[in-house]
Design a protein around this motif. Structure first.
Motif, PDB file in Angstrom:
ATOM      1  N   PHE A 106      40.522  32.199  39.790  1.00 60.51           N
ATOM      2  CA  PHE A 106      40.617  33.308  38.880  1.00 60.51           C
ATOM      3  C   PHE A 106      41.962  32.926  37.805  1.00 60.51           C
ATOM      4  CE2 PHE A 106      39.318  35.105  42.762  1.00 60.51           C
ATOM      5  CZ  PHE A 106      38.130  35.786  42.368  1.00 60.51           C
ATOM      6  N   PHE A 110      40.975  32.751  33.934  1.00 56.75           N
ATOM      7  CA  PHE A 110      41.882  33.898  33.048  1.00 56.75           C
ATOM      8  C   PHE A 110      42.622  33.032  32.119  1.00 56.75           C
ATOM      9  CE2 PHE A 110      41.731  37.125  36.686  1.00 56.75           C
ATOM     10  CZ  PHE A 110      40.493  37.727  36.183  1.00 56.75           C
ATOM     11  N   THR A 115      48.260  33.697  27.534  1.00 52.63           N
ATOM     12  CA  THR A 115      48.383  33.931  28.715  1.00 52.63           C
ATOM     13  C   THR A 115      49.271  32.566  29.073  1.00 52.63           C
ATOM     14  OG1 THR A 115      46.331  35.269  29.374  1.00 52.63           O
ATOM     15  CG2 THR A 115      47.548  33.955  31.320  1.00 52.63           C
ATOM     16  N   PHE A 135      48.880  35.836  38.684  1.00 48.77           N
ATOM     17  CA  PHE A 135      47.528  36.614  38.883  1.00 48.77           C
ATOM     18  C   PHE A 135      47.598  37.913  37.903  1.00 48.77           C
ATOM     19  CE2 PHE A 135      44.742  39.851  40.490  1.00 48.77           C
ATOM     20  CZ  PHE A 135      43.538  39.203  40.259  1.00 48.77           C
ATOM     21  N   SER A 138      47.772  37.408  34.155  1.00 49.06           N
ATOM     22  CA  SER A 138      46.393  36.673  33.767  1.00 49.06           C
ATOM     23  C   SER A 138      45.193  37.933  33.567  1.00 49.06           C
ATOM     24  CB  SER A 138      45.910  35.502  34.662  1.00 49.06           C
ATOM     25  OG  SER A 138      46.977  34.789  34.719  1.00 49.06           O
ATOM     26  N   PHE A 139      45.303  38.530  34.679  1.00 55.00           N
ATOM     27  CA  PHE A 139      44.381  39.774  34.735  1.00 55.00           C
ATOM     28  C   PHE A 139      44.369  40.814  33.728  1.00 55.00           C
ATOM     29  CE2 PHE A 139      42.907  43.738  36.661  1.00 55.00           C
ATOM     30  CZ  PHE A 139      41.441  43.688  36.794  1.00 55.00           C
ATOM     31  N   TYR A 142      43.312  39.591  30.431  1.00 48.63           N
ATOM     32  CA  TYR A 142      41.945  39.524  30.554  1.00 48.63           C
ATOM     33  C   TYR A 142      41.208  40.918  30.270  1.00 48.63           C
ATOM     34  CZ  TYR A 142      37.306  39.225  32.900  1.00 48.63           C
ATOM     35  OH  TYR A 142      35.636  39.426  33.276  1.00 48.63           O
ATOM     36  N   SER A 143      41.786  41.937  31.168  1.00 48.05           N
ATOM     37  CA  SER A 143      41.343  43.200  31.174  1.00 48.05           C
ATOM     38  C   SER A 143      41.550  44.053  29.591  1.00 48.05           C
ATOM     39  CB  SER A 143      42.060  44.316  32.218  1.00 48.05           C
ATOM     40  OG  SER A 143      43.381  44.290  31.747  1.00 48.05           O
TER      41      SER A 143
END
Length: 238
Positions: A106, A110, A115, A135, A138-139, A142-143
């Protein structure tokens, strides 16, 4: 997964990503509106953001890759050329992504320029779980992009306005980045080489402008690098 550590990492990560939030929302909303203006369905725009998540290439895809005259070989070379920098960013993050377990795939997916900038320079406090921090940053980035795309599609669906020139937003972004790096005296040599190589090709208005320019830039930078390397070795031997 320790819920308390996760919440603590989230509280620490979110403020760091706010600048990305602002930038990504603007760019992704513009992307969603652009896709709708060009007649694409909302699901396709979301699909691109969810599974491609490649920023500049999504804009390029909206303008060129979905045309009737689509050339898969050209698309492959163009994508590889535009995103070649990600290889260097990935190599730089190898040590930071060690021991991240199931989260590693992931984290790789991402990865974006923004990032990378955050994670590479981040000084993670000892009381913050490193894996969760990597994480979550990065998430979250992405969101932001996915949510912005959805908002843009909804605006493009229900709010009708003239979108002429909207696809210039990416060009404007690159100009801002170039100007900022120039003012901060970062990589001026590479910038000058890029301008010198690109201008003559641009004059001829060829459809393969990006590929030809990138090949020429890469060749010249490689030659200069080898010359400098040779000179350093010669000075060392003397």
């Amino acid at each position: 997964m320790n819920k308390e550590d996760l919440i603590k990492a989230l509280k620490y990560s979110f403020p760091i990503t706010v600048p990305v939030l602002i930038g990504y929302l603007f760019l992704s909303i513009a992307y969603g509106i652009l896709m709708k203006a060009k007649g694409f369905e909302t699901w396709l725009a979301l699909f691109m953001s969810l599974f491609a998540y490649c920023g500049s290439m999504q804009y390029i895809a909206a303008n060129y890759l979905f045309l009737a005259s689509f050339n898969p070989i050209y698309a492959f070379i163009l994508t590889l050329t535009v995103n070649s920098r990600m290889s260097f960013e990935g190599i730089s993050m190898v040590s930071k992504y060690k021991n991240t377990g199931i989260l590693k795939p992931f984290l790789i997916f991402f990865m974006t320029d923004e990032t990378f900038s955050i994670l590479y320079s981040a000084k993670i406090p000892e009381n913050i779980n490193r894996k969760y921090f990597l994480f979550l940053v990065s998430f979250l980035d992405y969101s932001y992009w996915v949510i912005g795309t959805l908002i843009g599609c909804l605006l493009g669906e229900f709010v009708k306005f003239n979108t002429k020139g909207l696809d210039f937003v990416l060009t404007a972004l690159f100009i801002v980045i170039f100007t900022e790096q120039w003012l901060e005296n970062k990589g001026r040599k590479a910038s000058i080489i890029g301008l010198i190589c690109s201008t003559p090709i641009l004059i001829f208005k060829t459809n393969t402008f990006i590929i030809l320019a990138m090949i020429l830039i890469f060749a010249i930078i490689t030659i200069i690098y080898n010359i400098e390397k040779y000179n350093k070795l010669r000075e060392k031997n003397e």
